[in-house]
Design an enzyme around this catalytic site. Structure first.
Site, short mmCIF file in Angstrom:
data_model
loop_
_atom_site.label_atom_id
_atom_site.label_comp_id
_atom_site.label_asym_id
_atom_site.label_seq_id
_atom_site.Cartn_x
_atom_site.Cartn_y
_atom_site.Cartn_z
N LYS A 283 38.28 62.84 34.20
CA LYS A 283 39.29 63.73 34.79
C LYS A 283 40.03 64.49 33.68
O LYS A 283 40.32 65.68 33.82
CB LYS A 283 40.29 62.96 35.67
CG LYS A 283 39.76 62.50 37.01
CD LYS A 283 39.25 63.64 37.88
CE LYS A 283 40.33 64.26 38.71
NZ LYS A 283 39.81 65.24 39.68
N TYR B 175 36.60 57.24 35.20
CA TYR B 175 37.27 58.21 36.07
C TYR B 175 38.35 58.95 35.29
O TYR B 175 38.38 60.17 35.25
CB TYR B 175 37.86 57.50 37.29
CG TYR B 175 38.73 58.41 38.14
CD1 TYR B 175 38.16 59.27 39.07
CD2 TYR B 175 40.11 58.40 38.00
CE1 TYR B 175 38.94 60.11 39.84
CE2 TYR B 175 40.91 59.24 38.77
CZ TYR B 175 40.32 60.09 39.68
OH TYR B 175 41.11 60.92 40.44
#
Length: 181
Positions: free
Chosen positions: A74, A70
């Protein structure tokens, strides 16, 4: 403003949404001559899980060791957003809220409550003085409004808020010091 659940550590899923999905949004904005694009990033793009962030700002480099897929994706999505700044008149910036919570939350607060009920919250990391931000959803919404207003100002404020406001020692393609609000 969308991302898969950060607790699901699937690189393929996070890459598809946070990188490819972000690039699709950028392409659509450029094609349709959208003026402003605000990316909802995450404080995790600069957090290595070891060193606390105190008075952090946009000069913090992306972490060399992301905590998970993640966070890694990102950061990659954020770098693409900032690199797109100025393309066909598009102004971009990135916001880095941390652990968003508020009314209707079905993930963050419920997972904390479930951990407490299961007896999994009876531990402490560090000396108990750790600093960690939680961001109320209305504050995130307000930050987006402020970012939009800054980008729309078409003055020095817009230049500082937009991806073009990189530090002088940073090239346009380098994500090491991304400007964020």
């Amino acid at each position: 403003m969308a991302a898969p659940n950060s607790s699901v550590n699937s690189h393929q899923l996070h890459y598809a949404v946070n990188v490819q999905g972000t690039k699709n949004v950028i392409d659509a904005c450029v094609e349709l001559k959208v003026k402003r694009l605000i990316y909802t990033s995450s404080a995790s793009v600069v957090f290595d899980g070891i060193h606390g962030i105190i008075n952090g700002d946009e000069s913090l480099p992306y972490t060399d060791k992301p905590l998970d897929s993640y966070s890694a994706t990102k950061a990659e999505g954020e770098a693409a957003i900032l690199k797109a700044n100025g393309t066909n008149g598009l102004l971009t910036c990135s916001l880095r809220p941390s652990s968003i919570f508020g009314p209707g939350d079905r993930l963050f607060v419920p997972s904390l409550a479930a951990a407490a009920r299961a007896g999994k919250s009876k531990f402490m990391i560090g000396d108990g003085n750790n600093i960690y931000d939680f961001t109320y959803v209305e504050n995130v919404a307000h930050a987006h409004i402020c970012a939009d207003r800054a980008l729309a100002s078409e003055q020095e404020v817009a230049e500082k808020a937009a991806g073009a406001g990189r530090h002088k020692d940073q090239s346009a393609s380098s994500p090491s010091h991304p400007p964020v609000m």
